[in-house]
Design an enzyme around this catalytic site. Structure first.
Site, short mmCIF file in Angstrom:
data_model
loop_
_atom_site.label_atom_id
_atom_site.label_comp_id
_atom_site.label_asym_id
_atom_site.label_seq_id
_atom_site.Cartn_x
_atom_site.Cartn_y
_atom_site.Cartn_z
CD GLN A 126 11.12 33.04 -3.77
OE1 GLN A 126 11.49 31.76 -3.65
NE2 GLN A 126 9.92 33.42 -3.40
CG ASP A 129 16.30 39.19 -2.71
OD1 ASP A 129 17.12 40.00 -2.17
OD2 ASP A 129 15.13 39.17 -2.00
#
Length: 373
Positions: A126, A129
């Site tokens: 995450q 990203d």
């Protein structure tokens, strides 16, 4: 280990792939960092700030010479990286489906292209990203762009001369950009509604204080593709959605569309007839305009008017908030490389799952399955 941060060459690109903050962090890992002169100027970062952080600031040739890793926002053409070490890693956004020739150029040059937009949407990735970090600010900026074109106020205002009604904002596509657009429009005082093909987003919409507009009684349609992306819908769902949206959109002052399907043209969400049903002075912002557009008649790089409705089609919206998007993009790159940094080898050793997902070229060949199928 030498890391090169290059100046962006694409027209209108104001972001930079490294900041003084990430330069310091890379140096702390044991790397040498070189930054191309002027790389951060458009993002409000001067060369002196990079130098103070410990980077070498020089021209393109000197920066790239002997580089083990090259960082960019939009991947530079392979022929501009002459002098980098054979097999050097280049981490950037590649647009692999739209710029296949550039990918082939990397293979021919013997460089290892790492497409950051192919980062898998898994928990441990995450913080790496780039799509999420950049879309977040795109959704924010889309609302500001709409407000700039809209000739009325956003919040309800009660004055001695009478009441000003709150603007009605409708967000179509509730990914990262859409959720931030909802939150921003709500903060500005608008009356907000939103829709998405993924039924799981209904709760997210309502949690932000917006009204969820969803097709009901169409069974078996969830709209959830791999990795959390939307997928193509059935003809039955499309017909039901078009009917629902047509009735709703005619009452809206501002519509923001954000729908994208990776590797495919953006789905058409708003027709010319639906635009004609809106009130004069209304505004539509199409965040998918560079992928073909969600809105019929939207033009990339322009604000056009149809049936008295302004259709905003700005290119490269993240670049319109360059200082913050650069900071987030740079942190994504640092988080990615540092997560796999081998202290003994003083180099990143990529995790197999993530490496396979984002690696486009290696050993003189295109190796990514998404480009070979």
């Amino acid at each position: 280990m030498k890391i090169a941060i290059v100046k962006e060459q694409a027209a209108g690109e104001r972001r930079v792939a490294g900041t003084p903050e990430t330069v310091k962090k890379f140096i702390a890992l044991g790397a040498q960092v070189a930054v191309e002169a002027g790389a951060g100027v458009a993002a409000s970062i001067g060369d002196d700030a990079y130098a103070a952080a410990g980077a070498q600031v020089a021209d393109r040739a000197a920066v790239v010479s002997g580089a083990d890793i090259v960082l960019g926002v939009q991947a530079p053409a392979a022929d501009t990286l002459a002098g980098a070490k054979p097999g050097a890693l280049v981490a950037a956004s590649f647009n692999p489906f739209g710029e296949r020739a550039r990918v082939d150029g990397y293979a021919a040059a013997g460089l290892e292209a790492l497409a950051m937009e192919f980062m898998p949407r898994i928990t441990r990735a995450q913080s790496m990203d780039i799509l999420s970090s950049q879309s977040n600010l795109s959704g924010y900026k889309a609302v500001l762009d709409a407000a700039a074109e809209y000739d009325r106020a956003f919040p309800m205002m009660m004055t001695a001369a009478g009441t000003v009604s709150a603007a009605r904002v409708f967000v179509m596509g509730v990914g990262v950009a859409g959720l931030q657009a909802i939150a921003t429009a709500r903060r500005l005082g608008a009356q907000v509604s939103a829709t998405d093909v993924r039924s799981a987003t209904k709760e997210q919409i309502e949690s932000l204080g917006a009204k969820a507009i969803f097709v009901e009684n169409v069974k078996g349609i969830e709209g959830e593709g791999s990795g959390g992306y939307a997928t193509e819908m059935s003809d039955e769902y499309k017909a039901a959605q078009a009917e629902l949206v047509s009735a709703h959109i005619a009452k809206q002052d501002i519509v923001i569309t954000t729908a994208l399907i990776p590797g495919r043209p953006a789905p058409r969400l708003i027709s010319d007839a639906q635009i004609a049903s809106m009130k004069p002075g209304s505004v539509i912002v199409d965040l998918a305009v560079e992928a073909g557009g969600n809105v019929e008649g939207a033009v990339a790089g322009e604000v056009v008017e149809k049936h008295g409705v302004k259709i905003v089609g700005h290119r490269n919206v993240p670049s319109r908030v360059a200082a913050d998007t650069s900071a987030l993009f740079s942190r994504n790159l640092y988080n990615f490389l540092s997560a796999f940094w081998d202290k003994e080898k003083n180099a990143p050793i990529l995790d197999e799952e993530i490496g396979i997902a984002i690696r486009l070229t290696q050993g003189g060949k295109v190796v990514n399955e998404r480009l070979l199928g």
